[in-house]
Enzyme design. Structure first.
Site, PDB file in Angstrom:
ATOM      1  N   ASP A 125     -46.060  29.063  47.665  1.00 44.06           N
ATOM      2  CA  ASP A 125     -46.590  27.856  47.048  1.00 44.06           C
ATOM      3  C   ASP A 125     -48.060  27.748  47.445  1.00 44.06           C
ATOM      4  O   ASP A 125     -48.536  28.425  48.364  1.00 44.06           O
ATOM      5  CB  ASP A 125     -45.806  26.624  47.488  1.00 44.06           C
ATOM      6  CG  ASP A 125     -45.874  25.505  46.454  1.00 44.06           C
ATOM      7  OD1 ASP A 125     -46.832  25.488  45.654  1.00 44.06           O
ATOM      8  OD2 ASP A 125     -44.976  24.635  46.448  1.00 44.06           O
ATOM      9  N   CYS A 126     -48.768  26.893  46.761  1.00 41.26           N
ATOM     10  CA  CYS A 126     -50.224  26.831  46.876  1.00 41.26           C
ATOM     11  C   CYS A 126     -50.659  26.443  48.297  1.00 41.26           C
ATOM     12  O   CYS A 126     -50.422  25.319  48.739  1.00 41.26           O
ATOM     13  CB  CYS A 126     -50.773  25.835  45.858  1.00 41.26           C
ATOM     14  SG  CYS A 126     -52.564  25.814  45.743  1.00 41.26           S
TER      15      CYS A 126
END
Length: 757
Positions: free
Chosen positions: A292-293
């Site tokens: 995820d970011c």
């Protein structure tokens, strides 16, 4: 209606592509003579050749932001000397393809939020939705489609979505992104969705690749990047993993996005335990894992505390995560981590091979004319049949919670539509709705609820006032809403939440504190109801809303009808109007439990136990819900009578249910099948036992006065329960009760002992 859905599964006429698709490889002169572009070789051989030609830095750039700039979409680096193009990995595909409009009329189709689509309990619809998204992503990819105007990044073929975490807690800010609270229901949704998205052509090339979010036990936004969830093996295998397992095994999921949180002391984006479950336990050896970011950068922070960026990179690669998105630790420190011996280069090679395998299998390094999907034209983007399917999804996802005879409304009357959602447009969408809905960058192409009511109320008059804001004070002012109500025959009160900020109610990074209507909405609703004008309450929201105080009013003040609309999206206003006036009768069932207001004080947001009193979801909640999972009414009346058939030679318990429409309108009913462990089994088990397990459902159209039949099968494995070690065990010699929603007499069930099967 099934014919309509079937038609939407087809593609538009295939026309020749006008130019090369985005990110097409093996077309540059530097590449065409190299073995990695030799289509007579296997993909594995071609990938080995390409990897052997890459420098260490070039390999790092394959699995990280190629230019070193932080970007959550993760545009990997190109290798010009080898003719290898760059590639952008992350395209959100939860409700639509995240992209900008190509031209007027060519904006990606946006569906209602996944809860609304999940409420349809319609596998055909779910697969059709996936096919639409896959088709439109290919069309955008074929015609130079762009993700967003600021970055100018081109649309690829790797879609991230569906989001498959269950709605463990109704306060979860991203409940709007999820199909429901039940693992079986979510597994069915995601399996069909992926089958549509990854549809193969005649040569086996998938429309797109699809990746599941967020893996796993991701269920709170507060402190999400620094949260270590304590999860037992029982809960992990009973609740947090089954939907992922089913989608990998039954729909060939391409991979996952690992979530921000950790489980039992290990961050999910550096967890060999989780990567081994996917690649070894479930057999998805080529599955891709993308962070995820910013999750890799978070490894150096509380509570994971990697010593530095090099150690964070090493932990990531050693434990099976392939791609870093939203931070640049790979660019900064992967070479150092390898040089210092923290991780061997072979782990980086393995990550590069997995990423390249996905691109090769999409046809991005084969001749364009071999891939049927490269001929999908721009006209497929936002096509009429795709928009029609989005409208169908909204119709089938609205849930009628109450109707004291007010519905269907007759046309030609005086109606007041009031409340913060009366005139909302973009607030009808969930947070991951896509990028551009209307070509002019406004929301003018979206019809409000009041506009749709006015259009449908032929010969009548429709007044509209917002009354109060979503949070804060009145908006109008509220006196104008009272005046509109007093001048009308029927009052429609449209209330709820919004996924956008401001205000911060529920969305990514923001959980709710409680379950009540925010701001002054409850007070406004009660004040309006006390006018004693026949009223319809419409709730537009992500997580479920507790409306105890409204339901506890004296009968003369209560709303005559209540509708749960979720975030119904582009065509939600039209779908509501058509359903309220009886032009359509396509209602769904609740995919979540609507708890009473007190529930949020009874369960801790950071407690991941499902069975701890009072329990979570319909499988473990022992209290009395306002409206239970699977509940939903229709404008007609149905009776369901079920029988058990003889066990067949394969040892399968078979059931048949006759669904009769005894009302005055055609309609659609959903029959749900539950398996409920007996009291003696519950006493014998040394682990938590669900109150009930959903094991089947069927949606069926029944014309008025007619009867249709649906059938269900249960094999021995369907009676298995999860024990403390996370193993599935069938308790032979103990009974289970098989029951069906809506059956007569109410509560009738069939006792089945798995040893019979």
């Amino acid at each position: 209606h099934m014919a309509t859905l079937g038609a939407c599964l087809g593609l538009l006429s295939l026309l020749p592509a006008l130019s090369l698709p985005n990110y097409q490889g093996c077309v540059a002169k530097e590449a065409t003579s190299l073995p990695y572009c030799d289509e007579s070789l296997s993909y594995d051989a071609r990938i080995e050749d390409l990897i052997s030609r890459l420098t260490l830095i070039e390999k790092i750039n394959l699995v990280s932001n190629g230019d070193g700039h932080v970007n959550c979409n993760m545009p990997s680096g190109a290798v010009p000397r080898l003719g290898l193009p760059s590639y952008t990995w992350l395209i959100e595909t939860n409700t639509g393809v995240h992209s900008v409009c190509n031209t007027p009329g060519q904006c990606a189709t946006i569906f209602p939020d996944p809860q609304c689509v999940g409420a349809s309990f319609n596998r055909t619809l779910w697969k059709a939705k996936g096919k639409v998204l896959g088709t439109e992503m290919r069309a955008l990819h074929n015609t130079g489609g762009v993700i967003d105007r600021d970055s100018g990044l081109l649309v690829g073929l790797t879609g991230f979505g569906p989001n498959m975490n269950i709605i463990r807690d109704p306060r979860f800010g991203r409940a709007q992104e999820l199909p429901g609270e039940d693992p079986y229901h979510t597994a069915q949704y995601s399996t069909e969705y992926l089958k549509g998205m990854q549809t193969p052509d005649a040569n086996g090339y998938p429309l797109i690749r699809s990746y599941l979010k967020h893996f796993t036990a991701y269920s709170r936004e507060y402190h999400r990047q620094h949260y270590d969830a304590t999860v037992t093996q029982f809960d992990l295998y009973d609740t947090y993993l089954p939907q992922y397992e089913a989608t990998f095994k039954n729909a060939n999921a391409s991979g996952v996005m690992c979530s921000y949180n950790g489980i039992n002391g290990t961050p999910n984006c550096a967890s060999k335990f989780l990567s081994d479950i996917i690649r070894k336990e479930w057999g998805a050896t080529d599955a891709l894992i993308m962070s995820d970011c910013g999750a890799i950068q978070d490894l150096t922070r509380y509570p994971w505390y990697a010593a530095n960026s090099s150690e964070a990179v090493a932990r990531t690669l050693l434990n099976g995560t392939d791609i870093e998105a939203g931070s640049n630790y790979f660019n900064i420190s992967a070479a150092d981590a390898i040089a210092s011996g923290l991780v061997e280069e072979s782990y980086l090679d393995a990550a590069c091979k997995r990423t390249l395998k996905q691109r090769f299998e999409l046809g991005l390094f084969d001749s364009v004319d071999k891939v049927e999907w490269t001929k999908i034209p721009a006209e497929a983007i936002g096509a009429k049949e795709h928009q029609k399917l989005s409208y169908e999804a909204a119709l089938q996802g609205l849930v009628l919670l109450k109707n004291d005879g007010i519905l269907p409304l007759r046309k030609g009357i005086k109606i007041a539509v009031v409340g913060p959602h009366a005139q909302s447009r973009h607030e009808l969408f969930s947070d991951y709705y896509g990028n551009e809905v209307c070509f002019n960058k406004t929301w003018d192409c979206v019809m409000t609820i009041s506009e749709a009511i006015n259009m449908t109320n032929v010969g009548g008059t429709t007044l509209s006032q917002p009354a109060v804001k979503f949070v804060g004070g009145d908006d109008g002012p509220i006196d104008k809403a009272f005046d509109a109500a007093l001048a009308s025959d029927v009052l429609i009160i449209a209330v709820g939440t919004t996924a956008f900020q401001p205000p911060d109610i529920e969305h990514e990074s923001y959980d709710r504190d409680n379950l009540q209507l925010p701001g002054l909405q409850t007070d406004a609703v009660i004040s309006l109801l006390r006018l004693k004008i026949p009223s319809i309450l419409v709730m537009v929201n992500g997580g479920p809303l507790a409306i105890d105080s409204i339901l506890n009013l004296e009968p003369e003040y209560q709303p005559k009808a209540i509708i749960e609309a979720f975030f119904p999206g582009t065509h939600g206003g039209r779908a509501l109007a058509a359903s309220i006036f009886g032009d359509q009768n396509r209602w769904g069932k609740l995919p979540t439990t609507i708890y009473p207001l007190a529930y949020s004080a009874q369960v801790a947001m950071d407690d991941y136990s499902m069975s701890k009193a009072p329990g979570r979801t319909h499988r473990y909640y022992t209290g009395k819900p306002l409206f239970p999972f699977g509940f939903g009414l229709s404008l007609t009346n149905f009776t369901t009578k079920c029988t058990r058939n003889p066990t067949n030679e394969a040892g399968v318990a078979s059931f048949s249910c006759d669904v009769s429409n005894t009302g005055d309108m055609d309609g659609e009913e959903v029959v749900l099948m539950y398996v409920k462990p007996s009291a003696e089994l519950r006493s014998a088990a040394s682990h938590p036992v669900p109150l009930q397990n959903l094991k089947g459902f069927e949606r069926v159209f029944v014309a008025k006065g007619m009867t249709e039949s649906v059938s269900f099968d249960l094999a021995k494995r369907d009676f298995a329960l999860v024990n403390e070690e996370g193993e599935r065990v069938v308790y032979e010699g103990y009974g289970h009760y098989v029951s069906f929603s809506g059956t007569q007499p109410q509560g009738s069930a069939f006792r089945v002992d798995p040893k019979e099967l």
